[in-house]
Design a protein around this motif. Sequence first.
Motif, PDB file in Angstrom:
ATOM      1  N   ARG A 143      85.018  -6.867   3.851  1.00 43.22           N
ATOM      2  CA  ARG A 143      84.587  -7.050   2.626  1.00 43.22           C
ATOM      3  C   ARG A 143      83.300  -6.537   2.403  1.00 43.22           C
ATOM      4  O   ARG A 143      83.137  -6.099   1.103  1.00 43.22           O
ATOM      5  CB  ARG A 143      84.564  -8.574   2.517  1.00 43.22           C
ATOM      6  N   GLY A 144      82.429  -6.366   3.368  1.00 40.80           N
ATOM      7  CA  GLY A 144      81.255  -5.759   3.081  1.00 40.80           C
ATOM      8  C   GLY A 144      81.375  -4.290   2.862  1.00 40.80           C
ATOM      9  O   GLY A 144      80.505  -3.750   1.837  1.00 40.80           O
ATOM     10  N   LEU A 145      82.132  -3.482   3.513  1.00 38.20           N
ATOM     11  CA  LEU A 145      82.811  -2.226   3.036  1.00 38.20           C
ATOM     12  C   LEU A 145      82.997  -2.035   1.436  1.00 38.20           C
ATOM     13  O   LEU A 145      82.499  -1.066   0.643  1.00 38.20           O
ATOM     14  CB  LEU A 145      83.623  -1.492   3.940  1.00 38.20           C
ATOM     15  N   LEU A 146      84.094  -3.004   1.185  1.00 32.69           N
ATOM     16  CA  LEU A 146      84.200  -2.761  -0.380  1.00 32.69           C
ATOM     17  C   LEU A 146      83.075  -3.307  -1.369  1.00 32.69           C
ATOM     18  O   LEU A 146      83.037  -2.476  -2.292  1.00 32.69           O
ATOM     19  CB  LEU A 146      85.403  -4.031  -0.522  1.00 32.69           C
ATOM     20  N   ALA A 147      82.204  -4.183  -0.827  1.00 30.97           N
ATOM     21  CA  ALA A 147      81.042  -4.456  -1.572  1.00 30.97           C
ATOM     22  C   ALA A 147      80.097  -3.305  -1.901  1.00 30.97           C
ATOM     23  O   ALA A 147      79.443  -3.093  -2.872  1.00 30.97           O
ATOM     24  CB  ALA A 147      80.257  -5.619  -1.151  1.00 30.97           C
ATOM     25  N   GLN A 148      80.291  -2.578  -0.715  1.00 30.65           N
ATOM     26  CA  GLN A 148      79.300  -1.300  -0.735  1.00 30.65           C
ATOM     27  C   GLN A 148      79.820  -0.075  -1.573  1.00 30.65           C
ATOM     28  O   GLN A 148      79.030   0.727  -1.787  1.00 30.65           O
ATOM     29  CB  GLN A 148      78.929  -0.728   0.559  1.00 30.65           C
ATOM     30  N   GLY A 149      81.087  -0.362  -2.034  1.00 34.46           N
ATOM     31  CA  GLY A 149      81.727   0.781  -2.991  1.00 34.46           C
ATOM     32  C   GLY A 149      82.569   1.655  -2.336  1.00 34.46           C
ATOM     33  O   GLY A 149      83.282   2.594  -3.063  1.00 34.46           O
ATOM     34  N   TYR A 150      82.850   1.440  -0.908  1.00 32.71           N
ATOM     35  CA  TYR A 150      83.787   2.116  -0.301  1.00 32.71           C
ATOM     36  C   TYR A 150      85.329   1.940  -1.052  1.00 32.71           C
ATOM     37  O   TYR A 150      85.601   0.773  -1.086  1.00 32.71           O
ATOM     38  CB  TYR A 150      83.763   2.088   1.158  1.00 32.71           C
ATOM     39  N   ALA A 151      85.841   3.228  -1.141  1.00 34.48           N
ATOM     40  CA  ALA A 151      87.243   2.768  -1.780  1.00 34.48           C
ATOM     41  C   ALA A 151      88.331   2.312  -0.920  1.00 34.48           C
ATOM     42  O   ALA A 151      88.400   2.928   0.261  1.00 34.48           O
ATOM     43  CB  ALA A 151      87.714   4.233  -2.468  1.00 34.48           C
ATOM     44  N   PRO A 152      88.990   1.340  -1.019  1.00 34.25           N
ATOM     45  CA  PRO A 152      89.766   1.161  -0.049  1.00 34.25           C
ATOM     46  C   PRO A 152      90.957   2.025   0.454  1.00 34.25           C
ATOM     47  O   PRO A 152      91.306   2.154   1.698  1.00 34.25           O
ATOM     48  CB  PRO A 152      90.701  -0.052  -0.766  1.00 34.25           C
ATOM     49  N   GLU A 153      91.385   3.074  -0.378  1.00 32.08           N
ATOM     50  CA  GLU A 153      91.998   4.166  -0.174  1.00 32.08           C
ATOM     51  C   GLU A 153      91.414   5.210   0.757  1.00 32.08           C
ATOM     52  O   GLU A 153      92.323   6.085   1.391  1.00 32.08           O
ATOM     53  CB  GLU A 153      92.874   4.868  -1.494  1.00 32.08           C
ATOM     54  N   ASN A 154      90.371   4.966   0.929  1.00 33.05           N
ATOM     55  CA  ASN A 154      89.517   5.766   2.053  1.00 33.05           C
ATOM     56  C   ASN A 154      88.990   5.197   3.265  1.00 33.05           C
ATOM     57  O   ASN A 154      88.067   5.593   4.028  1.00 33.05           O
ATOM     58  CB  ASN A 154      88.308   6.605   1.153  1.00 33.05           C
ATOM     59  N   ILE A 155      89.421   3.835   3.337  1.00 29.16           N
ATOM     60  CA  ILE A 155      89.139   3.016   4.722  1.00 29.16           C
ATOM     61  C   ILE A 155      90.351   2.952   5.307  1.00 29.16           C
ATOM     62  O   ILE A 155      91.548   2.463   4.811  1.00 29.16           O
ATOM     63  CB  ILE A 155      88.802   1.473   4.122  1.00 29.16           C
ATOM     64  N   VAL A 156      90.085   3.243   6.595  1.00 32.42           N
ATOM     65  CA  VAL A 156      91.233   2.616   7.855  1.00 32.42           C
ATOM     66  C   VAL A 156      90.620   1.665   8.837  1.00 32.42           C
ATOM     67  O   VAL A 156      89.505   1.897   9.356  1.00 32.42           O
ATOM     68  CB  VAL A 156      91.785   4.163   8.312  1.00 32.42           C
ATOM     69  N   ILE A 157      91.348   0.488   8.994  1.00 32.63           N
ATOM     70  CA  ILE A 157      90.882  -0.398   9.739  1.00 32.63           C
ATOM     71  C   ILE A 157      91.592   0.169  11.371  1.00 32.63           C
ATOM     72  O   ILE A 157      92.762   0.247  11.311  1.00 32.63           O
ATOM     73  CB  ILE A 157      91.283  -1.715   9.531  1.00 32.63           C
ATOM     74  N   ALA A 158      90.851   0.278  12.397  1.00 34.10           N
ATOM     75  CA  ALA A 158      91.347   0.680  13.935  1.00 34.10           C
ATOM     76  C   ALA A 158      90.912  -0.279  14.773  1.00 34.10           C
ATOM     77  O   ALA A 158      89.862  -0.783  14.458  1.00 34.10           O
ATOM     78  CB  ALA A 158      90.937   2.211  13.935  1.00 34.10           C
ATOM     79  N   GLY A 159      91.443  -0.523  15.798  1.00 35.79           N
ATOM     80  CA  GLY A 159      91.106  -1.211  16.861  1.00 35.79           C
ATOM     81  C   GLY A 159      92.001  -1.217  18.056  1.00 35.79           C
ATOM     82  O   GLY A 159      93.223  -0.812  17.907  1.00 35.79           O
ATOM     83  N   ASP A 160      91.615  -1.497  19.154  1.00 38.40           N
ATOM     84  CA  ASP A 160      92.496  -1.562  20.448  1.00 38.40           C
ATOM     85  C   ASP A 160      92.388  -2.823  21.073  1.00 38.40           C
ATOM     86  O   ASP A 160      91.436  -3.790  20.864  1.00 38.40           O
ATOM     87  CB  ASP A 160      91.867  -0.445  21.386  1.00 38.40           C
ATOM     88  N   SER A 161      93.759  -3.128  21.674  1.00 43.12           N
ATOM     89  CA  SER A 161      93.682  -4.482  22.355  1.00 43.12           C
ATOM     90  C   SER A 161      93.525  -5.634  21.267  1.00 43.12           C
ATOM     91  O   SER A 161      93.951  -5.854  20.280  1.00 43.12           O
ATOM     92  CB  SER A 161      93.058  -4.354  23.673  1.00 43.12           C
ATOM     93  N   ALA A 162      92.651  -6.482  21.640  1.00 35.11           N
ATOM     94  CA  ALA A 162      92.017  -7.538  20.953  1.00 35.11           C
ATOM     95  C   ALA A 162      91.492  -7.047  19.622  1.00 35.11           C
ATOM     96  O   ALA A 162      91.955  -7.627  18.535  1.00 35.11           O
ATOM     97  CB  ALA A 162      90.930  -8.316  21.498  1.00 35.11           C
ATOM     98  N   GLY A 163      91.073  -5.984  19.497  1.00 39.53           N
ATOM     99  CA  GLY A 163      90.618  -5.266  18.253  1.00 39.53           C
ATOM    100  C   GLY A 163      91.792  -4.795  17.277  1.00 39.53           C
ATOM    101  O   GLY A 163      91.678  -4.747  15.942  1.00 39.53           O
TER     102      GLY A 163
END
Length: 321
Positions: A143-163
């Motif tokens: 949510r903080g990334l969105l509030a800073q103006g980052y476009a959702p179409e240029n955000i990838v959420i990545a994680g490993d295992s529990a992440g």
Amino acid sequence: MQPTIEVREGGPSSKAKRFERFMRIAIRPVFAYSPLTPSMLRLAGVFDLGAAVVMPAPPGTEIEPVSFGDFGGEWVRPPGAKEGRVILYLHGGGFFTCGLRTHRRLVARIAKRSHAVALSVGYRQLPKAPLSVSMADAFEAYRGLLAQGYAPENIVIAGDSAGGFLAFTTALTAAEQGLPVPSAIVALSPLTDLDHEARASYPHTRSDAYIPAHRLGALKRLLLAGMEDAPSPAPVDRDLRALPPVFMMCGSEEALRHDADLMVERLAEAGVPHRLQIWEGQIHVFQAFAGAVPEGHEAIDEIAAFIRTATTAPSQEDAAA
């Protein structure tokens, strides 16, 4: 939709085999027999403290600490990185170990080859915080990334295992709260199911090099403190239809292959574009050990290619990639 699964054959390399033996001998007993007490869970934080020396970020990588109030994170900027494309990275570690330092090298490598910057999140974990808090912290970072103006179409959420678990739940929570979902999800050997009995009967559970799956039942009780009467938060038990395209990787002989296989089935049922790569003979989150495990570099290249394709931010590097 039919499940989309690729099997990467031809491995593991001799180096990967030697590293697998090391993890089986040196690390598995620690995870298998250490008591899941608050004092022992706190002691697990030593893995993160030592990683800054053992697994430093590649030369030239800029690290900028970030505070979210109750938890922290860091911006990871490879040399020449462009700010338009961002990876929100959620580290693994069973919700009780690892952190920003253990994953700094992996995050930097993925970001560099994706021509992106990365925000790595140091969400709160056991024994200080149960799963509900870890999930809330991960969502707050998005949510903080969105509030800073980052476009959702240029955000990838990545994680490993529990992440990987948190990558899915963060996108699902965003959809449930009416926020835009990210452009894609990358999940490496993700934990997606909290039903240990189902995993225990899976043929690859006992062959895992260093993840003692028999401990996950006890860990589940700690994680779900305060959530006993709530619906299951596990990604495989939720409505997945709002998710963006998903790219998963796992090793062929690891316990959490069960979770990846099951998630593929649920994504197909939900009509979500997805892809799972199963790497022959590789250990849990082998990408984090690229170098000791040569196949890790090839896997990171695959991840980066997916991230570049899934996002819209152009760059000169993309044209040459």
